[in-house]
Design a protein around this motif. Structure first.
Motif, PDB file in Angstrom:
ATOM      1  N   LEU A  81       2.549   4.927   3.716  1.00 25.36           N
ATOM      2  CA  LEU A  81       2.186   3.740   4.490  1.00 25.36           C
ATOM      3  C   LEU A  81       0.952   3.063   3.898  1.00 25.36           C
ATOM      4  O   LEU A  81       0.852   1.828   3.891  1.00 25.36           O
ATOM      5  CB  LEU A  81       1.945   4.112   5.952  1.00 25.36           C
ATOM      6  N   ALA A  82       0.030   3.860   3.372  1.00 22.57           N
ATOM      7  CA  ALA A  82      -1.148   3.277   2.714  1.00 22.57           C
ATOM      8  C   ALA A  82      -0.739   2.544   1.434  1.00 22.57           C
ATOM      9  O   ALA A  82      -1.267   1.453   1.136  1.00 22.57           O
ATOM     10  CB  ALA A  82      -2.165   4.371   2.403  1.00 22.57           C
ATOM     11  N   ASN A  83       0.197   3.113   0.695  1.00 21.92           N
ATOM     12  CA  ASN A  83       0.695   2.443  -0.513  1.00 21.92           C
ATOM     13  C   ASN A  83       1.342   1.103  -0.154  1.00 21.92           C
ATOM     14  O   ASN A  83       1.168   0.099  -0.865  1.00 21.92           O
ATOM     15  CB  ASN A  83       1.709   3.323  -1.234  1.00 21.92           C
ATOM     16  N   LEU A  84       2.109   1.103   0.933  1.00 25.75           N
ATOM     17  CA  LEU A  84       2.739  -0.143   1.370  1.00 25.75           C
ATOM     18  C   LEU A  84       1.690  -1.199   1.702  1.00 25.75           C
ATOM     19  O   LEU A  84       1.802  -2.357   1.268  1.00 25.75           O
ATOM     20  CB  LEU A  84       3.611   0.107   2.605  1.00 25.75           C
ATOM     21  N   GLU A  85       0.679  -0.817   2.470  1.00 25.68           N
ATOM     22  CA  GLU A  85      -0.364  -1.767   2.862  1.00 25.68           C
ATOM     23  C   GLU A  85      -1.035  -2.383   1.634  1.00 25.68           C
ATOM     24  O   GLU A  85      -1.287  -3.592   1.584  1.00 25.68           O
ATOM     25  CB  GLU A  85      -1.411  -1.053   3.726  1.00 25.68           C
ATOM     26  N   GLU A  86      -1.312  -1.530   0.633  1.00 24.73           N
ATOM     27  CA  GLU A  86      -1.942  -2.040  -0.581  1.00 24.73           C
ATOM     28  C   GLU A  86      -1.019  -3.003  -1.315  1.00 24.73           C
ATOM     29  O   GLU A  86      -1.452  -4.058  -1.795  1.00 24.73           O
ATOM     30  CB  GLU A  86      -2.330  -0.873  -1.488  1.00 24.73           C
ATOM     31  N   ALA A  87       0.267  -2.652  -1.395  1.00 28.57           N
ATOM     32  CA  ALA A  87       1.219  -3.519  -2.092  1.00 28.57           C
ATOM     33  C   ALA A  87       1.436  -4.839  -1.357  1.00 28.57           C
ATOM     34  O   ALA A  87       1.580  -5.896  -1.985  1.00 28.57           O
ATOM     35  CB  ALA A  87       2.550  -2.790  -2.258  1.00 28.57           C
ATOM     36  N   PHE A  88       1.445  -4.783  -0.013  1.00 27.69           N
ATOM     37  CA  PHE A  88       1.701  -5.995   0.765  1.00 27.69           C
ATOM     38  C   PHE A  88       0.562  -7.003   0.638  1.00 27.69           C
ATOM     39  O   PHE A  88       0.789  -8.219   0.790  1.00 27.69           O
ATOM     40  CB  PHE A  88       1.896  -5.650   2.238  1.00 27.69           C
ATOM     41  N   SER A  89      -0.647  -6.549   0.402  1.00 29.12           N
ATOM     42  CA  SER A  89      -1.815  -7.435   0.273  1.00 29.12           C
ATOM     43  C   SER A  89      -1.929  -8.411   1.444  1.00 29.12           C
ATOM     44  O   SER A  89      -2.111  -9.631   1.264  1.00 29.12           O
ATOM     45  CB  SER A  89      -1.758  -8.219  -1.054  1.00 29.12           C
ATOM     46  N   GLY A  90      -1.791  -7.871   2.640  1.00 27.55           N
ATOM     47  CA  GLY A  90      -1.954  -8.684   3.838  1.00 27.55           C
ATOM     48  C   GLY A  90      -0.669  -9.272   4.387  1.00 27.55           C
ATOM     49  O   GLY A  90      -0.665  -9.824   5.498  1.00 27.55           O
ATOM     50  N   TYR A 116       6.149  -0.199  -7.474  1.00 30.10           N
ATOM     51  CA  TYR A 116       6.472   1.184  -7.108  1.00 30.10           C
ATOM     52  C   TYR A 116       5.424   1.692  -6.121  1.00 30.10           C
ATOM     53  O   TYR A 116       4.216   1.630  -6.393  1.00 30.10           O
ATOM     54  CB  TYR A 116       6.492   2.066  -8.353  1.00 30.10           C
ATOM     55  N   VAL A 117       5.894   2.227  -4.987  1.00 29.14           N
ATOM     56  CA  VAL A 117       4.969   2.712  -3.948  1.00 29.14           C
ATOM     57  C   VAL A 117       5.319   4.144  -3.520  1.00 29.14           C
ATOM     58  O   VAL A 117       4.987   4.578  -2.419  1.00 29.14           O
ATOM     59  CB  VAL A 117       4.966   1.780  -2.709  1.00 29.14           C
ATOM     60  N   GLY A 118       5.992   4.886  -4.394  1.00 28.00           N
ATOM     61  CA  GLY A 118       6.402   6.237  -4.060  1.00 28.00           C
ATOM     62  C   GLY A 118       5.254   7.235  -4.112  1.00 28.00           C
ATOM     63  O   GLY A 118       4.084   6.879  -4.332  1.00 28.00           O
ATOM     64  N   VAL A 119       5.617   8.519  -3.934  1.00 31.91           N
ATOM     65  CA  VAL A 119       4.604   9.577  -3.884  1.00 31.91           C
ATOM     66  C   VAL A 119       5.058  10.765  -4.725  1.00 31.91           C
ATOM     67  O   VAL A 119       6.248  10.948  -4.986  1.00 31.91           O
ATOM     68  CB  VAL A 119       4.343  10.040  -2.433  1.00 31.91           C
ATOM     69  N   ASN A 120       4.078  11.575  -5.123  1.00 26.19           N
ATOM     70  CA  ASN A 120       4.347  12.834  -5.819  1.00 26.19           C
ATOM     71  C   ASN A 120       4.121  14.003  -4.867  1.00 26.19           C
ATOM     72  O   ASN A 120       3.164  14.004  -4.087  1.00 26.19           O
ATOM     73  CB  ASN A 120       3.424  12.981  -7.032  1.00 26.19           C
ATOM     74  N   ALA A 164      11.655   5.625  11.129  1.00 25.95           N
ATOM     75  CA  ALA A 164      11.148   5.346  12.478  1.00 25.95           C
ATOM     76  C   ALA A 164       9.667   4.970  12.438  1.00 25.95           C
ATOM     77  O   ALA A 164       9.221   4.082  13.188  1.00 25.95           O
ATOM     78  CB  ALA A 164      11.374   6.552  13.379  1.00 25.95           C
ATOM     79  N   ASN A 165       8.899   5.628  11.578  1.00 25.61           N
ATOM     80  CA  ASN A 165       7.472   5.286  11.460  1.00 25.61           C
ATOM     81  C   ASN A 165       7.290   3.868  10.925  1.00 25.61           C
ATOM     82  O   ASN A 165       6.433   3.117  11.389  1.00 25.61           O
ATOM     83  CB  ASN A 165       6.777   6.294  10.542  1.00 25.61           C
ATOM     84  N   PHE A 166       8.102   3.506   9.940  1.00 16.30           N
ATOM     85  CA  PHE A 166       8.057   2.145   9.410  1.00 16.30           C
ATOM     86  C   PHE A 166       8.432   1.137  10.495  1.00 16.30           C
ATOM     87  O   PHE A 166       7.768   0.107  10.667  1.00 16.30           O
ATOM     88  CB  PHE A 166       9.011   2.034   8.219  1.00 16.30           C
ATOM     89  N   HIS A 226       6.331  14.591   4.935  1.00 12.10           N
ATOM     90  CA  HIS A 226       4.986  15.117   4.687  1.00 12.10           C
ATOM     91  C   HIS A 226       4.047  14.076   4.076  1.00 12.10           C
ATOM     92  O   HIS A 226       2.832  14.297   4.016  1.00 12.10           O
ATOM     93  CB  HIS A 226       5.062  16.331   3.757  1.00 12.10           C
ATOM     94  N   PHE A 227       4.604  12.963   3.612  1.00 14.37           N
ATOM     95  CA  PHE A 227       3.787  11.989   2.894  1.00 14.37           C
ATOM     96  C   PHE A 227       3.758  10.645   3.608  1.00 14.37           C
ATOM     97  O   PHE A 227       3.564   9.597   2.983  1.00 14.37           O
ATOM     98  CB  PHE A 227       4.296  11.847   1.456  1.00 14.37           C
ATOM     99  N   LYS A 228       3.907  10.688   4.924  1.00 15.95           N
ATOM    100  CA  LYS A 228       3.901   9.468   5.743  1.00 15.95           C
ATOM    101  C   LYS A 228       2.655   8.627   5.498  1.00 15.95           C
ATOM    102  O   LYS A 228       2.750   7.428   5.190  1.00 15.95           O
ATOM    103  CB  LYS A 228       3.980   9.861   7.221  1.00 15.95           C
ATOM    104  N   ASP A 229       1.483   9.228   5.624  1.00 17.15           N
ATOM    105  CA  ASP A 229       0.242   8.451   5.562  1.00 17.15           C
ATOM    106  C   ASP A 229       0.012   7.872   4.171  1.00 17.15           C
ATOM    107  O   ASP A 229      -0.396   6.713   4.036  1.00 17.15           O
ATOM    108  CB  ASP A 229      -0.943   9.340   5.971  1.00 17.15           C
TER     109      ASP A 229
END
Length: 384
Positions: A58-67, A10-14, A87-89, A52-55
């Motif tokens: 995207l940070a959650n994705l980077e952490e989940a992807f692990s490179g 799960y990489v969602g936001v509150n 579009a940002n993705f 409003h929660f773009k950054d």
């Protein structure tokens, strides 16, 4: 972030900044915008989040992807609270394919000026995308609650990604009972489309489901029969709880006094639950939710400008535009010289299905008197 299964993160936001969801629903405990990553031989991302929660996302994705880098973005729903970061993705991960259906991409072009034509994977009902050991089967769910909606079943881990279905108001870092806020969410946002939800159930009813991942609210992993049963009740407009709702407006307090007396009489008659709501002051969405939850409804208002009081008119509109049906309705009207509110309210339901009207109508002329008290007692006997 947390693991849904060993391979699904799960990489969602509150969101605790939002005060009104969709510009109208009060959300004191915020909202969640859910997104998931499937880590397999190939990497798939389910949906994005609010702009409003773009950054954070995207940070959650980077952490989940692990490179690693993603291979697919699966777009189940184009509503901006879920699709705003497509579009940002796409810009950050230019090699990733965008997965949607034939109705997804025209909307995408409307929102972003492009449909990513060279990166599209267009899927149809029942088609499957393999990421390795995970097989993701797509289920079209038009008008639950937008026409392009699709859902996804992971046949490996038995996870059902349900788009907006089974969602609720409230952020994930706040503990609260699921039923109430899920009901208010469903009735307000999906309620008109009960037949489409029933069609969806016909498609997925035989699936083995171990968890439901909606786009709002918690991942549902236990007692799934409870949630499925509630959705069956709500989408077929059945009565969930026995009881009577009294929804009223009052200008100078006389209609309110009639309602208070009526509530007392209903209780004395043994009504299992009496819910009273002031449409001018209480949350309108909760009043609508209660009207769909309980089996009987009493509407009490004044004649106003040759019509009915505005809050009552708004309330009835909310009911009828959501296909209010299978209920019994009683009326209390107040008018000092030409009471006509009951007639107008009754006419508002002329196109509604399977509505039964109480034989007794209470007419208050300015203030409650012996005659209207007797009518109140009679209505309470009918609507208990």
């Amino acid at each position: 972030m947390f693991k849904v299964t060993e391979d699904i993160i799960y990489v969602g936001v509150n969101d605790h900044e939002v005060d009104l969801f969709e510009g109208q629903y009060d959300v004191p405990n915020g909202m969640s915008y859910n997104s998931c990553v499937v880590l397999d031989e190939k990497v798939a991302v389910f949906d994005t989040v609010d702009a409003h929660f773009k950054d954070e996302w995207l940070a959650n994705l980077e952490e989940a992807f692990s490179g690693r880098t993603p291979d697919y973005l699966i777009v189940q729903h184009m509503e901006p609270d879920h699709a705003a970061n497509i579009a940002n993705f796409a810009e950050k991960y230019p090699e990733a394919k965008i997965v949607g259906n034939a109705k997804t991409f025209p909307m995408m072009k409307q929102f972003f000026g492009t449909d990513f034509a060279d990166r599209q994977i267009v899927v149809k009902e029942g088609e499957t995308l393999s990421t390795g050991k995970h097989n993701l089967t797509f289920v079209m769910a038009p008008m639950v609650h937008w026409p392009e909606v699709m859902m996804t079943y992971d046949t490996t881990d038995k996870i059902f990604f349900s788009a907006d279905a089974f969602g609720k108001f409230g952020a994930l870092d706040v503990e609260e009972e699921w039923d109430c806020e899920a009901r208010r969410y469903y009735i307000g946002i999906v309620g008109k489309y009960g037949p489409m939800v029933q069609k969806l159930f016909a498609k997925v009813g035989s699936l083995e489901i171990k968890a439901i991942c909606p786009l709002h609210g918690p991942v549902l992993t236990e007692n799934l029969g409870h949630y499925l049963n509630l959705y069956t009740i709500w989408s077929s407009y059945q009565v969930e709880t026995e009881g009577t709702v009294i929804a009223y407006t009052s200008v100078y307090g006389n209609t309110k006094k009639a309602v208070e007396l009526l509530a007392e009489k209903l209780t004395e008659e043994g009504c299992p639950k009496v819910v009273v709501t002031d449409l001018a002051r209480d949350d309108m969405a909760e009043a609508v939710e209660d009207a769909f939850r309980y089996g009987k409804l009493i509407l009490a208002t004044t004649t106003y400008n040759g019509d009915i009081f505005p809050f009552m008119k708004e309330f009835i509109n909310h009911l009828t535009e959501r296909s209010y049906q299978n209920r019994k309705i009683g009326f209390v009207e107040n008018g000092s010289w030409a009471p006509m509110a009951a007639k107008i309210m009754k006419a508002a339901f002329e196109k509604s299905k399977n509505i039964t009207f109480a034989d007794t109508t209470v007419t208050v002329r300015s203030a409650v008197n012996e005659e209207s008290e007797a009518q109140i007692a009679a209505l309470a006997k009918e609507m208990k």
